[in-house]
Scaffold this active site. Structure first.
Site, PDB file in Angstrom:
ATOM      1  N   THR A 122       0.665   3.571   2.037  1.00 37.14           N
ATOM      2  CA  THR A 122       1.046   3.810   3.430  1.00 37.14           C
ATOM      3  C   THR A 122       2.334   3.069   3.769  1.00 37.14           C
ATOM      4  O   THR A 122       3.206   3.594   4.470  1.00 37.14           O
ATOM      5  CB  THR A 122      -0.079   3.365   4.372  1.00 37.14           C
ATOM      6  N   CYS A 127       0.836  -1.195   0.000  1.00 35.93           N
ATOM      7  CA  CYS A 127       0.000   0.000   0.000  1.00 35.93           C
ATOM      8  C   CYS A 127       0.878   1.256   0.000  1.00 35.93           C
ATOM      9  O   CYS A 127       2.044   1.208   0.402  1.00 35.93           O
ATOM     10  CB  CYS A 127      -0.891  -0.012   1.243  1.00 35.93           C
ATOM     11  N   HIS A 151       5.668   6.879  10.820  1.00 31.75           N
ATOM     12  CA  HIS A 151       4.572   7.796  11.093  1.00 31.75           C
ATOM     13  C   HIS A 151       3.501   7.112  11.941  1.00 31.75           C
ATOM     14  O   HIS A 151       3.004   7.686  12.902  1.00 31.75           O
ATOM     15  CB  HIS A 151       3.947   8.281   9.788  1.00 31.75           C
ATOM     16  N   GLY A 202      -6.320  11.210   0.998  1.00 30.40           N
ATOM     17  CA  GLY A 202      -4.884  11.161   1.261  1.00 30.40           C
ATOM     18  C   GLY A 202      -4.538  11.848   2.567  1.00 30.40           C
ATOM     19  O   GLY A 202      -5.194  12.805   2.987  1.00 30.40           O
TER      20      GLY A 202
END
Length: 350
Positions: free
Chosen positions: A40, A38, A50, A270
């Site tokens: 992410t 992904c 993060h 996003g």
């Protein structure tokens, strides 16, 4: 077992990792048949951590330290917990990514993605870029007749469906998707499956190519032209009725603000980590609606994603750039995606 383990920024190792223990009472253990990478995961790789609790325990999952990535997967059930009745060994399932408690006020209202103790498989606890993984049975759904190479798109398609559902559109509405990575291109496909046209915007020719395959009826390369001006030109000067912003960039948000119509809707998908000021005066004076979309609601979006894929398996084949082995997850997966060299999703066969 072999697994892709996150140790920090630019430090993901395919290594030996302890196999999961026997599943807890309400868990199932999967032999992972397919996983996919992904955006992410890529963001954690290039600039994280993060979301991954590398140095302090996650408040819901309790995990701290390196963990196995992967929240998009298809697996075959190899073991079930003592309280699991809906699955048996041999079943092939897709898990949702988010784990919710089922009892807090958000869960009781059906908004499980906002659960007070929400955590994500593959970000806050070991995930599916491995040979085996334990997941809660309640977030898993049978793939039905979908083969693994099709069902692997169910979880990301569910994320796109949640975004699209929150910006409901009638036929004839002008719709723009900004950012045509995995979720953006699947949002285009979700609208196309409903017979609704979309305009796709990106700076990458490869991602624009994926959006074209997914059903976008107009493409705008924002690296070569003023995207907002092109959108207004395509909408007789009015601007777009609905804009799905999946890029997570200040440039994408600026385009959305400059291209949305009076009374229009901007749907933010996003994650915007850079300061992203909004023109609040214009939002008020033009009654522009801004909403946000977080992952998916398992009971609602995952079954619909599987149903759409059963009817339109080509959505999955168009969305995939390549299928790789676990050993190549960094050079052929994460690095290629970070460089913008992959024209679609990268699927992993653990």
């Amino acid at each position: 077992m072999q697994a892709a383990v996150y140790h920090g920024q630019h430090d993901i190792r395919v290594q030996q990792w302890p196999a999961p223990p026997p599943p807890a009472a309400r868990e199932i253990q999967l032999e992972v048949l397919r996983a996919s990478i992904c955006g992410t995961d890529v963001e954690e790789f290039i600039s994280g951590p993060h979301l991954i609790p590398l140095t302090a325990p996650h408040p819901a999952s309790g995990h701290v330290g390196p963990l196995v990535l992967g929240h998009e997967m298809v697996g075959r059930v190899v073991d079930v917990g003592t309280e699991v009745t809906e699955f048996a060994a041999g079943d092939v399932v897709v898990p949702g990514s988010g784990v919710s408690c089922g009892t807090c006020r958000w869960c009781r209202a059906g908004r499980t993605n906002l659960c007070a103790t929400y955590y994500t498989v593959g970000l806050h606890v070991d995930g599916g870029l491995a040979e085996r993984v334990n997941v809660p049975a309640r977030i898993s759904r049978s793939v039905g007749n979908c083969p693994p190479d099709v069902a692997i798109m169910a979880q990301p398609l569910a994320v796109a469906l949640h975004a699209v559902r929150g910006a409901s559109a009638e036929r004839g509405a002008s719709i723009v998707v900004i950012g045509l990575g995995g979720i953006g291109s699947l949002a285009v496909a979700a609208y196309a499956a409903r017979g609704i046209d979309t305009i796709g915007v990106d700076v990458s020719p490869t991602r624009l190519e994926v959006a074209a395959r997914s059903g976008a009826t107009m493409l705008i390369n924002a690296s070569r032209q003023d995207a907002a001006a092109a959108i207004r030109n395509a909408t007789a000067g009015d601007g777009a009725d609905i804009i799905i912003e999946t890029s997570g960039t200040p440039q994408g948000l600026a385009t959305a603000m400059n291209a949305v119509s009076r009374g229009g809707h901007i749907r933010l998908v996003g994650l915007h980590r850079d300061p992203s000021p909004l023109d609040l005066t214009r939002l008020v004076l033009d009654e522009i609606h801004v909403s946000t979309s977080k992952v998916h609601i398992c009971d609602q979006d995952l079954p619909e994603a599987l149903a759409i894929l059963a009817d339109h398996p080509d959505i999955a084949t168009r969305a995939v750039d390549s299928t790789i082995c676990l050993a190549d997850v960094v050079p052929a997966g994460l690095t290629r995606l970070a460089e913008g060299a992959a024209a679609g999703k990268v699927v992993v066969k653990p």
